[in-house]
Design a protein around this motif. Structure first.
Motif, PDB file in Angstrom:
ATOM      1  N   ILE A  49      16.537  18.014 -19.685  1.00  0.00           N
ATOM      2  CA  ILE A  49      16.860  18.639 -20.968  1.00  0.00           C
ATOM      3  C   ILE A  49      15.598  19.147 -21.668  1.00  0.00           C
ATOM      4  O   ILE A  49      15.571  20.259 -22.206  1.00  0.00           O
ATOM      5  N   PHE A  50      14.540  18.360 -21.675  1.00  0.00           N
ATOM      6  CA  PHE A  50      13.330  18.702 -22.429  1.00  0.00           C
ATOM      7  C   PHE A  50      12.196  19.246 -21.557  1.00  0.00           C
ATOM      8  O   PHE A  50      11.036  19.233 -21.972  1.00  0.00           O
ATOM      9  N   TRP A  51      12.506  19.729 -20.371  1.00  0.00           N
ATOM     10  CA  TRP A  51      11.479  20.189 -19.446  1.00  0.00           C
ATOM     11  C   TRP A  51      10.660  21.356 -19.997  1.00  0.00           C
ATOM     12  O   TRP A  51       9.512  21.556 -19.614  1.00  0.00           O
ATOM     13  N   LYS A  52      11.203  22.115 -20.920  1.00  0.00           N
ATOM     14  CA  LYS A  52      10.501  23.293 -21.449  1.00  0.00           C
ATOM     15  C   LYS A  52       9.258  22.926 -22.269  1.00  0.00           C
ATOM     16  O   LYS A  52       8.379  23.748 -22.460  1.00  0.00           O
ATOM     17  N   TYR A  53       9.178  21.684 -22.728  1.00  0.00           N
ATOM     18  CA  TYR A  53       8.015  21.243 -23.493  1.00  0.00           C
ATOM     19  C   TYR A  53       6.921  20.752 -22.545  1.00  0.00           C
ATOM     20  O   TYR A  53       7.186  19.975 -21.634  1.00  0.00           O
ATOM     21  N   ASN A  54       5.725  21.205 -22.797  1.00  0.00           N
ATOM     22  CA  ASN A  54       4.610  20.908 -21.901  1.00  0.00           C
ATOM     23  C   ASN A  54       4.278  19.413 -21.848  1.00  0.00           C
ATOM     24  O   ASN A  54       3.954  18.881 -20.796  1.00  0.00           O
ATOM     25  N   TRP A  55       4.358  18.712 -22.970  1.00  0.00           N
ATOM     26  CA  TRP A  55       4.013  17.290 -23.012  1.00  0.00           C
ATOM     27  C   TRP A  55       4.963  16.447 -22.162  1.00  0.00           C
ATOM     28  O   TRP A  55       4.600  15.386 -21.681  1.00  0.00           O
ATOM     29  N   LYS A  57       6.180  17.271 -19.250  1.00  0.00           N
ATOM     30  CA  LYS A  57       5.685  17.330 -17.870  1.00  0.00           C
ATOM     31  C   LYS A  57       4.524  16.352 -17.668  1.00  0.00           C
ATOM     32  O   LYS A  57       4.433  15.690 -16.640  1.00  0.00           O
ATOM     33  N   TRP A  58       3.654  16.251 -18.654  1.00  0.00           N
ATOM     34  CA  TRP A  58       2.518  15.338 -18.558  1.00  0.00           C
ATOM     35  C   TRP A  58       2.949  13.873 -18.643  1.00  0.00           C
ATOM     36  O   TRP A  58       2.283  12.994 -18.093  1.00  0.00           O
ATOM     37  N   THR A  63       5.345   7.920 -16.518  1.00  0.00           N
ATOM     38  CA  THR A  63       6.707   7.430 -16.283  1.00  0.00           C
ATOM     39  C   THR A  63       6.964   7.071 -14.825  1.00  0.00           C
ATOM     40  O   THR A  63       7.538   6.015 -14.540  1.00  0.00           O
ATOM     41  N   ILE A  64       6.556   7.902 -13.919  1.00  0.00           N
ATOM     42  CA  ILE A  64       6.837   7.661 -12.499  1.00  0.00           C
ATOM     43  C   ILE A  64       6.165   6.390 -11.993  1.00  0.00           C
ATOM     44  O   ILE A  64       6.828   5.536 -11.394  1.00  0.00           O
ATOM     45  N   PRO A  65       4.855   6.193 -12.222  1.00  0.00           N
ATOM     46  CA  PRO A  65       4.247   4.938 -11.743  1.00  0.00           C
ATOM     47  C   PRO A  65       4.860   3.690 -12.381  1.00  0.00           C
ATOM     48  O   PRO A  65       5.054   2.680 -11.708  1.00  0.00           O
ATOM     49  N   LEU A  66       5.164   3.759 -13.678  1.00  0.00           N
ATOM     50  CA  LEU A  66       5.776   2.602 -14.330  1.00  0.00           C
ATOM     51  C   LEU A  66       7.163   2.300 -13.768  1.00  0.00           C
ATOM     52  O   LEU A  66       7.526   1.143 -13.573  1.00  0.00           O
ATOM     53  N   SER A  67       7.909   3.326 -13.508  1.00  0.00           N
ATOM     54  CA  SER A  67       9.239   3.136 -12.940  1.00  0.00           C
ATOM     55  C   SER A  67       9.162   2.550 -11.529  1.00  0.00           C
ATOM     56  O   SER A  67       9.917   1.631 -11.185  1.00  0.00           O
ATOM     57  N   LEU A  68       8.247   3.057 -10.727  1.00  0.00           N
ATOM     58  CA  LEU A  68       8.078   2.522  -9.373  1.00  0.00           C
ATOM     59  C   LEU A  68       7.561   1.086  -9.388  1.00  0.00           C
ATOM     60  O   LEU A  68       8.002   0.255  -8.584  1.00  0.00           O
ATOM     61  N   PHE A  69       6.664   0.785 -10.318  1.00  0.00           N
ATOM     62  CA  PHE A  69       6.160  -0.577 -10.452  1.00  0.00           C
ATOM     63  C   PHE A  69       7.292  -1.527 -10.864  1.00  0.00           C
ATOM     64  O   PHE A  69       7.385  -2.647 -10.355  1.00  0.00           O
TER      65      PHE A  69
END
Length: 105
Positions: A49-55, A57-58, A63-69
């Motif tokens: 939904i919010f992909w259009k905002y640059n922040w 994406k950063w 998020t990804i490492p925390l989710s995998l951890f």
């Protein structure tokens, strides 16, 4: 000698109590996996939904490492705890054998 036996027994009782901990319960782990799945699904939807905002994406870099951890700890922590409990039981048994084999002075 009786103090050593009671100490050994108290350690074994503590290990038994740790073995029945909720972290090692399969139902608890299943609940945590379901919550992780729901949380990750909601995150993916919000990212789309919010992909259009640059922040946004950063923020994936965090998020990804925390989710995998989080997933890793849900899956692996019971195995590591069971192994640690078993190793501790073995050490207590070895110490008990050494105490019974060693003559009192």
């Amino acid at each position: 000698m009786e103090n050593n036996e009671t100490l050994s027994e108290s350690f074994k009782k503590e290990l038994d109590a740790a073995s029945t901990n909720t972290i090692l319960d399969p139902a608890y782990r299943k609940k945590k996996l379901v919550l992780w799945t729901v949380r990750t699904t909601i995150s993916v939807i919000l990212y789309v939904i919010f992909w259009k905002y640059n922040w946004v994406k950063w923020s994936l870099l965090l998020t990804i490492p925390l989710s995998l951890f989080s997933l890793f700890t849900i899956i692996v922590s019971p195995y590591l705890l069971k192994r640690k409990i078993e190793l501790t039981r073995n050490k207590i048994d070895e110490a008990e054998k050494l105490m019974t084999e060693t003559p009192d002075e």
